[in-house]
Design an enzyme around this catalytic site. Sequence first.
Site, mmCIF file in Angstrom:
data_model
loop_
_atom_site.group_PDB
_atom_site.id
_atom_site.type_symbol
_atom_site.label_atom_id
_atom_site.label_comp_id
_atom_site.label_asym_id
_atom_site.label_seq_id
_atom_site.Cartn_x
_atom_site.Cartn_y
_atom_site.Cartn_z
ATOM 1 N N LYS A 228 0.839 -1.198 0.000
ATOM 2 C CA LYS A 228 0.000 0.000 0.000
ATOM 3 C C LYS A 228 0.875 1.250 0.000
ATOM 4 C CE LYS A 228 -3.154 2.435 3.154
ATOM 5 N NZ LYS A 228 -4.087 2.343 4.263
ATOM 6 N N GLU A 277 -8.461 11.205 13.408
ATOM 7 C CA GLU A 277 -7.514 10.113 13.661
ATOM 8 C C GLU A 277 -6.527 10.406 14.778
ATOM 9 O OE1 GLU A 277 -6.258 8.404 10.028
ATOM 10 O OE2 GLU A 277 -4.550 7.377 10.908
HETATM 11 C C1 LIG Z 1 -4.848 10.433 4.202
HETATM 12 C C2 LIG Z 1 -6.062 10.781 4.625
HETATM 13 O O1 LIG Z 1 -6.895 9.905 5.276
HETATM 14 C C3 LIG Z 1 -6.488 8.596 5.605
HETATM 15 C C4 LIG Z 1 -6.774 7.649 4.537
HETATM 16 C C5 LIG Z 1 -7.916 6.871 4.541
HETATM 17 C C6 LIG Z 1 -8.219 5.942 3.379
HETATM 18 O O2 LIG Z 1 -7.420 5.890 2.433
HETATM 19 O O3 LIG Z 1 -9.268 5.294 3.376
HETATM 20 C C7 LIG Z 1 -8.804 6.921 5.614
HETATM 21 C C8 LIG Z 1 -8.522 7.650 6.707
HETATM 22 C C9 LIG Z 1 -7.201 8.254 6.898
HETATM 23 O O4 LIG Z 1 -6.375 7.369 7.608
HETATM 24 C C10 LIG Z 1 -6.584 12.168 4.465
HETATM 25 O O5 LIG Z 1 -7.675 12.445 4.944
HETATM 26 O O6 LIG Z 1 -5.890 12.997 3.867
#
Ligand SMILES: C=C(O[C@@H]1C=C(C(=O)O)C=C[C@H]1O)C(=O)O
Length: 472
Positions: A228, A277
């Site tokens: 990822k 988060e």
């Molecule tokens: C990177 C971001 O969010 C992150 C990425 C996510 C995803 O890819 O599903 C979900 C929540 C966060 O951990 C952001 O909001 O910029």
Amino acid sequence: MMILDTAITIQEHRLASLLAEGVRQARERNRPVLVSTVLRAPQYDPLVFFDHGARLADERVFWSSPSGDMVLAGVDRAWDISASGSTRFTHIATAWAELCGGALLDDPFGMMGTGPILMGGFSFDPLRPPTELWAGFPDGLMLLPRFLLTRADGANWLTINSVITPESTLAAETEKAQRVYELFDGDGELAPMAPGTIRQAEDVPEAAAWQEIVREVERNLRGGELGKVVLARQYRVQGRTVFNPARVLNRLRVQYNDCFLFAVARGERCFLGASPERLVRLRHENVRATCLAGSIARGATPEEDAQLGEELLASAKDRAEHEFVVRAICDNLAEVCGGRLSTGPLSLMKLRNIQHLFTPIVGRVSRGRNILDLVERLHPTPAMGGTPREPAMAMIREYEGMDRGWYAAPVGWIDARGEGEFAVAIRSALLRGSQAVLFAGCGIVAGSDPAREYAESCLKLRPMLSVLGGGA
Ligand SMILES: C=C(O[C@@H]1C=C(C(=O)O)C=C[C@H]1O)C(=O)O
């Protein structure tokens, strides 16, 4: 004793004798001495305090945990510790422990979130050369506010911090400390922000170009060793007038109260946001961390919303993205928590316009650990970087083509015991005058679709965009 309208009561003789002792010790020991006094404070809005701070100082910090359980508003700098490169967390932790070691504290209450507290954050990637965009936001910067208003358990507390050097004089230190009265001036209300304050906005890179980057990275992930990689982008906004950080935070507080609100203002720049988060919290040897990855929109009706939630829970791609985060956080914390670590059930975190897969993690560490040690182990989680960590970071450096600065990096606080809390600085923007740069990123795995990822990044931009005046 002096009593003001706002009912802040400072026992000035006590503060003066503490400062005098600080001056004496600083000279005798030939080193800086931290002096900190904690007082009861009136029911004054910490955000108004933060707003008033702009009259007094270039540096201000703000933090609110979800639902406003703990609010910290810091004004002016009594001291700061900055650091660069890969030793930034340990450097700051060591310098902080040293400063706290010889501190003079006048704190009859001992409340969490009061007394000497360092607030600030870190850049996402210390190996990436910095750019002008993030001037004033180094790889690591933690500020000790001169004045800190804390709201915890429904009560307010005021901390006055000074760091006295061998060159300081009592008169100058007393004068600086007494400026606190100015912060409680006025009616305690924040002026609302005018609607429709955005004149123009653009994707950087342009939408098609960003999707091309996603496509290329996705191709690399197919059959490769990388599981990822998180790719981010910017949205640059031009406002009609200068953005006022306190008013922007006030709107975030109303609309995104279930998030961590944070702001670090330095001169004309202010980095702020409303992040769902948590990176990590340490309190009485108890650790909490959050795994958040895998996203889908909210529905227009309860039925549609529930259906979208089910779709997310059933999505193999999102589950895989999420599992990388759970595994990495558990592995990194296992080194310090050993068997005293447990993972909660997978559920949905529903935010105003997006829902995420969410797994809480709790653990226990032995006495003497500090929060920065945990931050160092965890950052960047695969929710912000990717997996495996180093090759994913290398890929971000190669493909993303922008300076993330403090976006997607730890932001938070540490107290004199080494306890504290850090969030991941997403759903955020860097304000500068009437300009704002917003950031959003998405986890890319084999099978990710560039158009869907672009749409998801738009959802993640929405909170900041809406409070800046760019629609819901
Ligand atoms: C990177 C971001 O969010 C992150 C990425 C996510 C995803 O890819 O599903 C979900 C929540 C966060 O951990 C952001 O909001 O910029």
